[in-house]
Scaffold this motif. Structure first.
Motif, mmCIF file in Angstrom:
data_model
loop_
_atom_site.group_PDB
_atom_site.id
_atom_site.type_symbol
_atom_site.label_atom_id
_atom_site.label_comp_id
_atom_site.label_asym_id
_atom_site.label_seq_id
_atom_site.Cartn_x
_atom_site.Cartn_y
_atom_site.Cartn_z
ATOM 1 N N HIS A 167 29.190 47.294 42.299
ATOM 2 C CA HIS A 167 28.347 46.509 41.393
ATOM 3 C C HIS A 167 28.237 45.052 41.858
ATOM 4 O O HIS A 167 27.203 44.409 41.658
ATOM 5 C CB HIS A 167 28.892 46.587 39.964
ATOM 6 N N TRP A 168 29.297 44.543 42.462
ATOM 7 C CA TRP A 168 29.236 43.174 42.981
ATOM 8 C C TRP A 168 28.227 43.079 44.126
ATOM 9 O O TRP A 168 27.358 42.214 44.138
ATOM 10 C CB TRP A 168 30.617 42.734 43.451
ATOM 11 N N MET A 169 28.348 43.987 45.085
ATOM 12 C CA MET A 169 27.504 43.919 46.278
ATOM 13 C C MET A 169 26.066 44.341 46.015
ATOM 14 O O MET A 169 25.135 43.813 46.633
ATOM 15 C CB MET A 169 28.099 44.793 47.384
ATOM 16 N N MET A 170 25.861 45.304 45.115
ATOM 17 C CA MET A 170 24.529 45.856 44.920
ATOM 18 C C MET A 170 23.803 45.273 43.716
ATOM 19 O O MET A 170 22.577 45.107 43.748
ATOM 20 C CB MET A 170 24.605 47.383 44.771
ATOM 21 N N ASP A 171 24.511 44.954 42.647
ATOM 22 C CA ASP A 171 23.863 44.448 41.437
ATOM 23 C C ASP A 171 23.852 42.929 41.350
ATOM 24 O O ASP A 171 22.903 42.342 40.820
ATOM 25 C CB ASP A 171 24.563 45.006 40.185
ATOM 26 N N CYS A 172 24.913 42.288 41.851
ATOM 27 C CA CYS A 172 25.039 40.841 41.712
ATOM 28 C C CYS A 172 24.532 40.079 42.937
ATOM 29 O O CYS A 172 23.643 39.233 42.830
ATOM 30 C CB CYS A 172 26.491 40.464 41.418
ATOM 31 N N ASP A 194 30.345 36.292 36.823
ATOM 32 C CA ASP A 194 31.539 37.065 36.465
ATOM 33 C C ASP A 194 32.287 37.470 37.729
ATOM 34 O O ASP A 194 31.733 38.191 38.575
ATOM 35 C CB ASP A 194 31.134 38.348 35.721
ATOM 36 N N HIS A 195 33.502 37.015 37.892
ATOM 37 C CA HIS A 195 34.323 37.486 39.009
ATOM 38 C C HIS A 195 35.796 37.212 38.698
ATOM 39 O O HIS A 195 36.132 36.509 37.741
ATOM 40 C CB HIS A 195 33.909 36.820 40.327
ATOM 41 N N ARG A 196 36.661 37.806 39.504
ATOM 42 C CA ARG A 196 38.110 37.681 39.296
ATOM 43 C C ARG A 196 38.800 37.086 40.514
ATOM 44 O O ARG A 196 39.961 37.399 40.777
ATOM 45 C CB ARG A 196 38.703 39.060 38.962
ATOM 46 N N ARG A 197 38.080 36.294 41.271
ATOM 47 C CA ARG A 197 38.625 35.640 42.457
ATOM 48 C C ARG A 197 39.167 36.662 43.461
ATOM 49 O O ARG A 197 40.128 36.381 44.187
ATOM 50 C CB ARG A 197 39.713 34.636 42.075
ATOM 51 N N LEU A 198 38.575 37.831 43.503
ATOM 52 C CA LEU A 198 38.960 38.813 44.506
ATOM 53 C C LEU A 198 38.487 38.335 45.873
ATOM 54 O O LEU A 198 37.481 37.626 45.974
ATOM 55 C CB LEU A 198 38.355 40.175 44.166
#
Length: 410
Positions: A167-172, A194-198
């Motif tokens: 979802h991060w790479m494709m949606d965001c 929205d992120h968790r510092r990954l």
């Protein structure tokens, strides 16, 4: 003791909690029809279905909606044929960037978007528990936190992107392409992301020149108001897996960003020039029950084992660009097939109760050869808790080798 543990010991507390939530919403809902504004008290007073309906919205249209056709996959499974066969052609959503005067944002998980006339924008408020427009949970809010005001805010908050690589790479991430295509000046803006510092998230922000100091990560206390709220279109607004897809421009944007021609070589820990790769889930959830046996079979066929979580995004892109055949259990690591060269073979292994079309669709768009392996006789037929059902999937090694053999000779 936290609430989750308490409910495990006293299950009746869950029913009580749900009843209290429902009662609170029923009591709060009429506040929507009172005079006033949600900046000071109560929920938003109006409802707009989409940003197109918002008075004073400036729209930059970048692409129309269209359907994408998928090629029938190679598979050993009647179950996969049935599941994929009933799915309609996926749709690439309309692309645009909206500029909303007096826009506001609150909440998490994609949050809620409110515009200057105190109207909730339904399609950009995905933290919702109903598909009935007038019953959006935002209308049961007694009050919102005091808004923090900014001049320019880019709303890149994306549902499910905070902790999921797909979802991060494709949606965001591809929403940044829309900002660039619309010529948005981002130099002096506050970013809502929205992120968790990954590690892969921080790497991505750095790749786009987004300073950490300019990013606000929404939480339950977030309520932001902007002179101008800039909102790129959602690429997958309702997270419907059957029709999920992305434009060719979005996929090319990812390739150009993370796989430049002059890009770095893979690190020493990554396979070099490995034409056959197997994505191990040994370090994650939903792994094979017989992971070691599956790995041994594939290594004897010349496969290199890849742990995507150990590599940066740029390194993963390099590894997948070299591959000519990719084998993996369904999981977010297969997002990286977007970096594969046309003609690469992708073999996705499914748990019988968890068959999703994400990578089938992506492979069709990227002109890859796609195959799906599934052992139908292991289907349990249970409807709930599908993510748990996919854990501990065992593979019949002989059956799997027979399925794989013709794919290796292509």
């Amino acid at each position: 003791m936290n609430l989750r543990l308490l409910i495990q010991y006293f299950p009746w507390l869950l029913g009580l909690r749900i009843r209290l939530i429902v009662l609170g919403r029923v009591l709060a809902y009429p506040l929507r029809f009172l005079p006033g504004n949600s900046r000071t008290f109560g929920p938003p007073r109006k409802l707009h279905y989409a940003v197109h309906d918002v008075p004073g919205c400036k729209m930059t249209k970048l692409g129309a909606q269209y359907a994408v056709q998928r090629v029938k996959p190679v598979t050993n499974s009647r179950l996969v044929e049935a599941e994929f066969g009933r799915m309609p052609d996926p749709t690439v959503e309309e692309a645009y960037v909206a500029e909303l005067p007096g826009g506001r944002y609150f909440g998490t998980g994609g949050g809620c978007l409110v515009v200057g006339d105190d109207g909730l924008v339904w399609t950009h408020s995905p933290t919702n528990y109903t598909f009935k427009l007038s019953l959006h949970h935002a209308f049961s809010r007694l009050w919102l936190p005091k808004p923090q005001r900014y001049r320019k805010v880019i709303n890149l908050a994306t549902r499910c992107a905070e902790a999921n690589y797909w979802h991060w790479m494709m949606d965001c991430v591809p929403r940044c392409r829309l900002l660039a295509a619309a010529g948005v000046d981002t130099s002096d803006a506050l970013w809502l992301i929205d992120h968790r510092r990954l590690p892969y998230q921080l790497e991505t922000l750095q790749a786009f020149g987004i300073p950490e100091a300019a990013v606000l990560v929404p939480d339950a206390r977030t309520h932001v108001e902007a002179e101008t709220m800039i909102v790129p279109a959602y690429l997958n607004p309702v997270l419907t897996s059957e029709t999920i897809t992305y434009s060719g421009e979005s996929l090319e944007f990812l390739r150009q960003t993370f796989l430049p021609p002059e890009g770095p070589e893979p690190p020493p820990s990554a396979p070099r020039a490995a034409e056959r790769i197997y994505l191990s889930r040994g370090k994650g959830a939903r792994s094979f029950a017989n992971e070691e046996e599956v790995t041994a079979v594939l290594e004897r066929e010349g496969f290199s084992v890849v742990h995507c979580e150990d590599l940066s995004v740029h390194e993963q892109a390099q590894v997948f660009a070299q591959a000519r055949i990719v084998v993996a259990l369904h999981g977010a690591g297969l997002t990286n097939v977007v970096f594969c060269q046309p003609g690469t073979t992708v073999v996705e292994i499914f748990a019988p109760d968890f068959i999703q079309p994400y990578y089938w669709t992506l492979s069709c768009q990227a002109r890859l050869r796609y195959a799906a392996y599934c052992e139908d006789e292991r289907r349990m037929g249970i409807e709930g808790f599908r993510y748990r059902r996919a854990e501990g999937t065992a593979v019949d090694l002989q059956q799997f080798k027979e399925f794989l053999r013709p794919l290796l000779t292509r």
